[in-house]
Enzyme design. Structure first.
Site, mmCIF file in Angstrom:
data_model
loop_
_atom_site.group_PDB
_atom_site.id
_atom_site.type_symbol
_atom_site.label_atom_id
_atom_site.label_comp_id
_atom_site.label_asym_id
_atom_site.label_seq_id
_atom_site.Cartn_x
_atom_site.Cartn_y
_atom_site.Cartn_z
ATOM 1 N N PHE A 233 0.990 -1.008 0.074
ATOM 2 C CA PHE A 233 0.031 -0.112 0.014
ATOM 3 C C PHE A 233 0.989 1.279 0.140
ATOM 4 O O PHE A 233 0.753 1.996 0.608
ATOM 5 C CB PHE A 233 -0.774 0.020 1.267
ATOM 6 N N ASP A 255 1.433 -1.269 -4.990
ATOM 7 C CA ASP A 255 0.104 -0.644 -4.827
ATOM 8 C C ASP A 255 -0.779 -1.087 -6.083
ATOM 9 O O ASP A 255 -0.551 -1.415 -7.058
ATOM 10 C CB ASP A 255 0.384 0.886 -4.832
ATOM 11 N N SER A 256 -2.208 -0.693 -5.697
ATOM 12 C CA SER A 256 -3.132 -0.913 -7.148
ATOM 13 C C SER A 256 -3.441 -0.032 -7.895
ATOM 14 O O SER A 256 -3.849 0.034 -9.096
ATOM 15 C CB SER A 256 -4.570 -1.368 -6.230
ATOM 16 N N ALA A 284 -3.208 -5.654 -3.015
ATOM 17 C CA ALA A 284 -2.359 -5.762 -1.799
ATOM 18 C C ALA A 284 -2.322 -7.374 -1.381
ATOM 19 O O ALA A 284 -1.290 -8.286 -1.093
ATOM 20 C CB ALA A 284 -2.301 -4.823 -0.620
ATOM 21 N N ASP A 304 1.043 -0.325 4.966
ATOM 22 C CA ASP A 304 -0.068 1.348 5.447
ATOM 23 C C ASP A 304 -1.027 1.175 4.538
ATOM 24 O O ASP A 304 -1.094 2.148 3.697
ATOM 25 C CB ASP A 304 1.146 2.293 4.993
ATOM 26 N N CYS A 344 -4.896 4.110 9.564
ATOM 27 C CA CYS A 344 -5.399 5.478 9.677
ATOM 28 C C CYS A 344 -6.863 5.541 10.075
ATOM 29 O O CYS A 344 -7.565 6.526 9.521
ATOM 30 C CB CYS A 344 -5.034 6.281 8.361
#
Length: 405
Positions: A233, A255-256, A284, A304, A344
């Site tokens: 990520f 990452d996508s 991921a 992350d 987050c």
């Protein structure tokens, strides 16, 4: 008792609502805490009002939005306050003084919403450019004096409004991005922890870059010298580019998003690290599974992800996702290596997040005869201050483990 005549409307708390909380700094008033009728429900989103307690004592000047569960946001406790360019400038001056104490270059979060006295407003600074996220209706309505105050106080020439994201949807606001002043010419290089990140201020996520992980990037740099790093990520390079700046022998970003990985590659090139940097595009979870099947291992693995639990209703599902990340990532860490896991999600507090990570690591490496030592807990940087009366302002958690036999 005759109600006083004011140029702005008055809204009132219900008798059993907690007026003391507002007096002590609470920034929000929910719709179920107010006496509501056709008049209050017809107030224009973003308009100002006087908030009174049940006994009709003034509490605060608030911005209202009948379309949101957060019906009122506290702007000022002075009954004579005028929310104009000077009002905005005073708050920006206070916020800027703190950031200039922390940083020697103008790259930081300048306004962290309620914590800096501007509820629902985020401003990130990128040198001569400020990107504003007006995530509350009142900031949309008053974007012109806000932008003018930013230019006045900071001296920046360019102000961008990035009106995208989930928070605006909760306020009933449309998505829109526009340059309010100045110009933006392509991705902007941003120095941080010795790395160079390329920020897309018009088309990137949020404001174009995440400053909140700065201290956690710095901690990771202490672990990576001469080592092989996997960043899951990674967005525009995140921990991978910080690791290369910290002396990692190589870093792989997963990452996508193809545009995000392209920006990561540009950042590595700007650092002169293209030969030790690589990317892999994909989901991921799929990539973590594939790397294990390929027999890959790394000295340091850091994950992350986006907010898996953005609200209470998604908490249990989000915790299962965090556990799954930990379960898939832990086996990829070589014995004696390090695993970083981040969240987050403000709905997933530190205890719940740590519990999910611990369970995932146990399931991931327990059968291999390995265990984990929690060596460090990190949070957002000091340019993302936490408002004591608002737990949501302290959303970021970063856990670093050492995987041992």
């Amino acid at each position: 008792m005759t109600e006083p005549s004011f140029s702005i409307p008055t809204i009132r708390l219900k008798p059993k609502s907690n007026a003391r909380a507002i007096r002590h700094g609470a920034p929000w008033v929910y719709d179920n805490e107010l006496v509501t009728d056709r008049r209050t429900k017809s107030l224009a989103p973003g308009s100002l009002a006087r908030l009174e307690d049940a006994e009709r004592n003034f509490l605060a000047l608030v911005a209202v939005n009948p379309n949101s569960r957060i019906f009122a946001r506290v702007l000022d406790h002075s009954e004579t306050a005028e929310v104009d360019q000077d009002w905005f400038a005073a708050r920006i001056v206070t916020a800027l003084a703190h950031r200039e104490t922390l940083f020697d270059a103008p790259f930081y979060r300048l306004i962290h919403a309620e914590s800096d006295g501007l509820p629902g407003v985020v401003v990130d600074r990128f040198g001569d450019t400020c990107v504003v996220q007006p995530n509350a209706a009142w900031a949309d309505v008053l974007i012109a004096p806000l932008a003018a105050a930013l230019r006045e106080v900071t001296g920046v020439s360019t102000v961008v409004m990035n009106g995208t994201g989930r928070a605006r949807g909760l306020e009933g606001l449309e998505e829109k991005t526009e340059i309010l002043s100045g110009k933006v010419e392509g991705p902007l290089p941003v120095p941080m922890n010795g790395a160079t990140y390329m920020a897309d201020l018009l088309g990137g996520q949020k404001t174009g870059l995440f400053y909140d992980q700065r201290p956690n990037h710095a901690f990771a740099q202490r672990l990576v010298a001469g080592k092989r790093v996997l960043d899951i990520f990674s967005h525009v390079g995140g921990f991978a580019l910080a690791s290369l700046a910290g002396g990692a022998s190589s870093a792989l970003s997963v990452d996508s998003s193809a545009p995000a990985l392209d920006l990561a590659e540009q950042g590595a090139a700007a650092m002169g690290k293209s030969d030790t940097f690589s990317t892999r595009r994909g989901d991921a979870f799929d990539v973590l599974t594939a790397l294990a099947e390929e027999g890959e291992t790394f000295d340091v693995v850091i994950c992350d992800p986006p907010a898996f639990a953005p609200n209470k209703s998604s908490l249990e599902k989000g915790l299962r996702a965090y556990e799954r990340v930990a379960r898939l990532a832990a086996p990829l860490v070589r014995e004696g290596g390090y695993l970083g896991l981040c969240s987050c999600s403000h709905a997933a507090d530190l205890d719940r997040f740590r519990g999910a990570c611990n369970r995932g690591i146990g399931r991931g490496v327990g059968h291999l005869g390995r265990s984990a030592q929690l060596i460090h807990t990190g949070f957002a940087g000091a340019d993302h201050p936490l408002m004591p009366q608002l737990a949501e302002s302290g959303y970021l958690k970063a856990l670093f483990y050492r995987i041992v036999a």
